[in-house]
Design an enzyme around this catalytic site. Structure first.
Site, PDB file in Angstrom:
ATOM      1  N   TYR A  38       0.867  -1.184   0.000  1.00  0.00           N
ATOM      2  CA  TYR A  38       0.000   0.000   0.000  1.00  0.00           C
ATOM      3  C   TYR A  38       0.897   1.225   0.000  1.00  0.00           C
ATOM      4  O   TYR A  38       1.884   1.284   0.743  1.00  0.00           O
ATOM      5  CB  TYR A  38      -0.874  -0.028   1.262  1.00  0.00           C
TER       6      TYR A  38
ATOM      7  N   GLU B 289      -3.022   7.558  -4.415  1.00  0.00           N
ATOM      8  CA  GLU B 289      -3.026   6.294  -3.683  1.00  0.00           C
ATOM      9  C   GLU B 289      -2.843   5.116  -4.626  1.00  0.00           C
ATOM     10  O   GLU B 289      -3.477   5.041  -5.664  1.00  0.00           O
ATOM     11  CB  GLU B 289      -4.352   6.139  -2.941  1.00  0.00           C
TER      12      GLU B 289
END
Ligand code: GDP
Ligand code: MN
Length: 380
Positions: free
Chosen positions: A102, A190
């Site tokens: 992530y 992101e």
């Protein structure tokens, strides 16, 4: 604030040399066949394009063969997902996953810096990781005026478990994410998951980008990406996410009302007294304080002459609603004329509180509407 579809964000990534899988927007069976040829594979990922994430869990992403593609794509087209409808489907080259990470770059206005959040446990909800494995999330602040050179992220890369070749690839991706954020005034970039492939490549398998709405006009290329949009305006999308029914119109007075019926009645009465609604907005029954707050935030970014709040308090107490309105208008610096019509539990206390704070508040609908019409026309 403006959000982008995955395929739009991935185009930005590609332009900024952040590795992404090859992609193609689905456009009939021929596009599937062409894409299969282009990537030289029998199967591909079919991914619903929605502004909200969590598509995997919702069954909106699937690996399909050329023969299966059409059937699956037809089955997801038109589906609702967290407030938006699936209109487009992206075909994507499948990747062999060794590990999912992530990686996020977020603008932190208060700190005047970017906040980087990274975790070697990607793919899943990051909130879940934060809950169960807080020691597996790494945070790094990075000054907005600092040059995002790759070596500055080596320490973080090592914490993430990267070495040598993959470490360099990781630091390249992160420095490009920050560079891109600076160049395009992005408030969020992101990647979840960032994928380490079997052959040690690092690839952004998903992409999310949010741009600062105020900075929009400076970047025609970004504006162009988004003009291909249909459906909702940004404000309408934002409202939908908060559980508010909102439709942007082009009149003078912004409306906040509880219930669809009351919203319609408010629009009608405004027209009757010679003004016009700038929107239809229904926060639902019961006047949830948080929703009223959000509704005011939405209206404050619309170009309007006044705001009319029509609250029919059920469960929520009138004085609480009043307090909410007062704090929200202060927080949002709302300076245009505003009139509140409040009725229900503790409405008298609510009206008194509003009046003490200099607001125009009424229990009856007609005088309230008349007042906002007068105020927006320059009277008092
Ligand atoms: P999201 O569910 O909306 O966040 O969509 P993602 O693009 O992140 O996809 C969900 C999940 O699909 C990823 O976390 C992966 O674990 C899984 N997945 C499996 N194979 C692939 C693949 O070849 N490509 C991509 N992009 N995802 C894959
Ligand atoms: Mn994802």
């Amino acid at each position: 604030m403006s959000m982008f579809y995955e395929y739009e964000a991935k185009k930005l990534f590609k332009d900024n040399s952040i590795p992404t899988p090859r992609i193609k927007l689905y456009d009939g069976l021929d596009s599937v066949k062409e894409f299969a040829k282009e990537i030289d594979k029998d199967s591909m990922m079919a991914k619903a394009q929605t502004l909200a994430g969590g598509r995997g869990k919702a069954g909106l992403i699937k690996k399909v063969t050329v023969d299966e593609a059409e059937k699956y794509i037809k089955s997801i087209t038109g589906k609702e997902h967290k407030g938006s409808t699936v209109n487009k489907v992206l075909l994507e080259e499948p990747v062999t996953i060794k590990q999912e990470y992530y990686l996020t770059v977020m603008m932190d206005n208060a700190q005047g810096s970017y906040m980087v959040l990274a975790s070697p446990m990607g793919g899943v909800d990051i909130e879940e990781v934060a809950d169960k494995h807080p020691n597996k999330i790494f945070k790094k602040y990075f000054g907005v005026n600092e040059e995002p050179l790759p070596y500055k992220f080596m320490q973080l890369g090592k914490q993430m478990g990267f070495e040598r070749k993959t470490l360099l690839r990781f630091t390249h991706v992160l420095s490009q994410m920050i560079k891109m954020s600076k160049d395009k005034d992005l408030t969020l970039v992101e990647i979840n998951p960032l994928i380490l492939t079997e052959d040690d490549k690092i690839i952004a398998a998903d992409a999310k980008v949010v741009v600062d709405g105020n900075a929009y006009y400076r970047h025609p290329d970004i504006a162009k990406l988004q003009s291909q949009r249909d459906q909702y305006t940004d404000l309408e999308y934002e409202a939908k996410q908060a559980g508010i029914s909102y439709v942007q119109l082009d009149g003078e007075v912004g409306i906040i009302a509880c219930g669809a019926g009351l919203s319609m009645a408010t629009c009608d009465l405004l027209e009757f007294y010679g003004s016009s609604p700038a929107n239809f907005l229904d926060v639902g029954g019961g006047a949830d304080e948080k929703k009223v707050d959000k509704a005011l935030e939405i209206l404050s970014s619309q170009d309007i002459k006044g705001i009319f709040v029509n609250v029919f308090g059920g469960i929520t107490r009138g004085d609480q609603v009043a307090e909410g309105i007062i704090s929200a208008t202060k927080r949002l610096d709302i300076e245009i004329p505003m009139v509140i019509r409040l009725i229900g539990t503790n409405d008298q206390q609510g009206i008194a509180l509003l009046e003490e704070n200099g607001y125009n508040a009424y229990g009856e609908m007609e005088p309230a509407i008349k007042k906002i019409v007068t105020l927006t026309k320059g009277g008092n």
